[in-house]
Design an enzyme around this catalytic site. Structure first.
Site, PDB file in Angstrom:
ATOM      1  N   ARG A   1       0.849  -1.191   0.000  1.00 32.64           N
ATOM      2  CA  ARG A   1       0.000   0.000   0.000  1.00 32.64           C
ATOM      3  C   ARG A   1       0.887   1.244   0.000  1.00 32.64           C
ATOM      4  O   ARG A   1       1.831   1.336   0.794  1.00 32.64           O
ATOM      5  CB  ARG A   1      -0.898   0.050   1.249  1.00 32.64           C
ATOM      6  CG  ARG A   1      -1.771  -1.166   1.486  1.00 32.64           C
ATOM      7  CD  ARG A   1      -2.943  -1.210   0.528  1.00 32.64           C
ATOM      8  NE  ARG A   1      -3.887  -2.263   0.893  1.00 32.64           N
ATOM      9  CZ  ARG A   1      -3.778  -3.538   0.555  1.00 32.64           C
ATOM     10  NH1 ARG A   1      -2.721  -3.941  -0.142  1.00 32.64           N
ATOM     11  NH2 ARG A   1      -4.698  -4.420   0.910  1.00 32.64           N
TER      12      ARG A   1
ATOM     13  N   GLU B   1      -2.835   6.388  -9.180  1.00 30.28           N
ATOM     14  CA  GLU B   1      -2.298   5.555 -10.255  1.00 30.28           C
ATOM     15  C   GLU B   1      -2.978   5.867 -11.581  1.00 30.28           C
ATOM     16  O   GLU B   1      -4.206   5.731 -11.678  1.00 30.28           O
ATOM     17  CB  GLU B   1      -2.470   4.072  -9.899  1.00 30.28           C
ATOM     18  CG  GLU B   1      -1.683   3.694  -8.660  1.00 30.28           C
ATOM     19  CD  GLU B   1      -1.701   2.214  -8.366  1.00 30.28           C
ATOM     20  OE1 GLU B   1      -2.374   1.454  -9.104  1.00 30.28           O
ATOM     21  OE2 GLU B   1      -1.027   1.788  -7.403  1.00 30.28           O
TER      22      GLU B   1
ATOM     23  N   HIS C   1       2.272  -1.153 -10.657  1.00 28.94           N
ATOM     24  CA  HIS C   1       1.305  -2.012  -9.976  1.00 28.94           C
ATOM     25  C   HIS C   1       1.110  -3.323 -10.747  1.00 28.94           C
ATOM     26  O   HIS C   1       0.001  -3.679 -11.143  1.00 28.94           O
ATOM     27  CB  HIS C   1      -0.034  -1.301  -9.797  1.00 28.94           C
ATOM     28  CG  HIS C   1      -0.767  -1.787  -8.580  1.00 28.94           C
ATOM     29  ND1 HIS C   1      -1.388  -0.959  -7.685  1.00 28.94           N
ATOM     30  CD2 HIS C   1      -0.944  -3.037  -8.084  1.00 28.94           C
ATOM     31  CE1 HIS C   1      -1.930  -1.663  -6.709  1.00 28.94           C
ATOM     32  NE2 HIS C   1      -1.670  -2.939  -6.937  1.00 28.94           N
TER      33      HIS C   1
END
Length: 319
Positions: free
Chosen positions: A240, A269, A287
């Protein structure tokens, strides 16, 4: 309902909106219409509020979900995550509405664990520096360090952290772990041991994060804890973004107090503020921890099964 009278299920994970994934087929076969968000993008509040109101189920990703979105989802019965985290969901509002929440267990654990290991090795051997330098016509040779006998702190030892610990032990690292609920990881005590959080952080050469956000959202690695790290510490975050105080991390990188910060997660993001993501001591990935063929397939199958367990009996009864 759709025009054809079929109940709708919304699909929003970026790994599933770029094209028809074969593991979504059971939803169609069970009589559901699949609605998808904008391909390859995290849907925002406006898009979710446009798509959700007529959906009975939702195969959800990591997109932030507000209480207003849930309030607009008048027919929603179940949200099935294609991962384990639910801190992007307004859980209390969903419970109040009686909306079920299901997760995909440890589906992405192997993929995330392997990425964490890759980031550790990239930090130890300065791989991004060499790649950038050669592409720019230089020949950078910064002396690296070996993983063997290096102390690595694994913070959070659930499915992902436990797999990271096992990989690290297999490669000869000295591994310590912290978890509020220690469990048997199947590792011999001469290779792995449990320690308290501050001891783990202050004595490790490498720290890899695999835990949820702290209650209240305060960063786990704040200025105080960053100041207490060992010299040349490497920090890996595939969990996170909020676990890190970004301003304190930038300061630690600038001062050389942290050798490298490798991250797969960001507060936004893609990130618009690139001060941290593009710092010369930061290794950034987009990610991709669970973005492997195998992890996507496992997570999708579990998420679909969770949806069908709740919705298919109701569809059959209605029919």
């Amino acid at each position: 309902m759709s025009e054809q009278g079929r109940p709708r299920i919304l699909v929003t994970p970026r790994s599933l909106t770029m094209g028809a994934h074969p593991d979504l087929a059971p939803l169609r076969m069970a009589g559901f219409e699949i609605v998808t968000a904008t391909p390859g993008q995290l849907p925002g509040e406006a898009e979710l509020m446009r798509l959700l109101p007529d959906c009975v189920g939702w195969l959800a990703g990591i997109e932030p979900v507000s209480a207003a979105v849930i309030a607009a989802a008048s027919r929603l019965q179940v949200v099935s995550r294609n991962g384990t985290g639910i801190d992007n969901l307004p859980v209390e509002e969903m419970r109040r509405r009686g909306i079920r929440i299901a997760t995909a267990g440890a589906a992405n654990a192997p993929g995330v664990a392997e990425l964490a290991l890759a980031l550790i090795l990239a930090g130890l051997r300065h791989i991004p520096l060499g790649d950038r330098g050669i592409r720019g016509g230089d020949w950078p040779r910064r002396r690296g360090r070996e993983l063997r006998d290096r102390r690595v702190a694994v913070i959070g030892c659930g499915a992902i952290g436990g797999e990271v610990a096992r990989l690290l032990v297999a490669l000869g690292a000295e591994v310590v772990g912290f978890d509020p609920k220690p469990r048997d990881l199947g590792l011999a005590p001469d290779h792995f041991r449990w320690v308290e959080l501050d001891a783990a952080l202050a004595t490790a050469d490498i720290i890899t994060l695999h835990c949820p956000l702290q209650p209240g959202g305060a960063p786990l690695l704040d200025a105080r804890r960053l100041a207490a790290l060992r010299p040349q510490a490497i920090i890996v975050n595939t969990a996170r973004a909020g676990l890190i105080d970004e301003a304190a991390m930038l300061d630690a990188l600038e001062r050389g107090a942290v050798e490298a910060y490798a991250t797969d997660v960001y507060a936004e993001e893609p990130p618009r503020d690139l001060a941290l993501a593009t710092h010369e001591r930061v290794i950034s990935t987009s990610h991709i921890g669970g973005f492997t063929d195998e992890s996507v397939a496992r997570a999708t199958r579990i998420a679909v099964d969770n949806l069908l367990a709740v919705l298919a009996p109701k569809v059959a009864h209605a029919g």
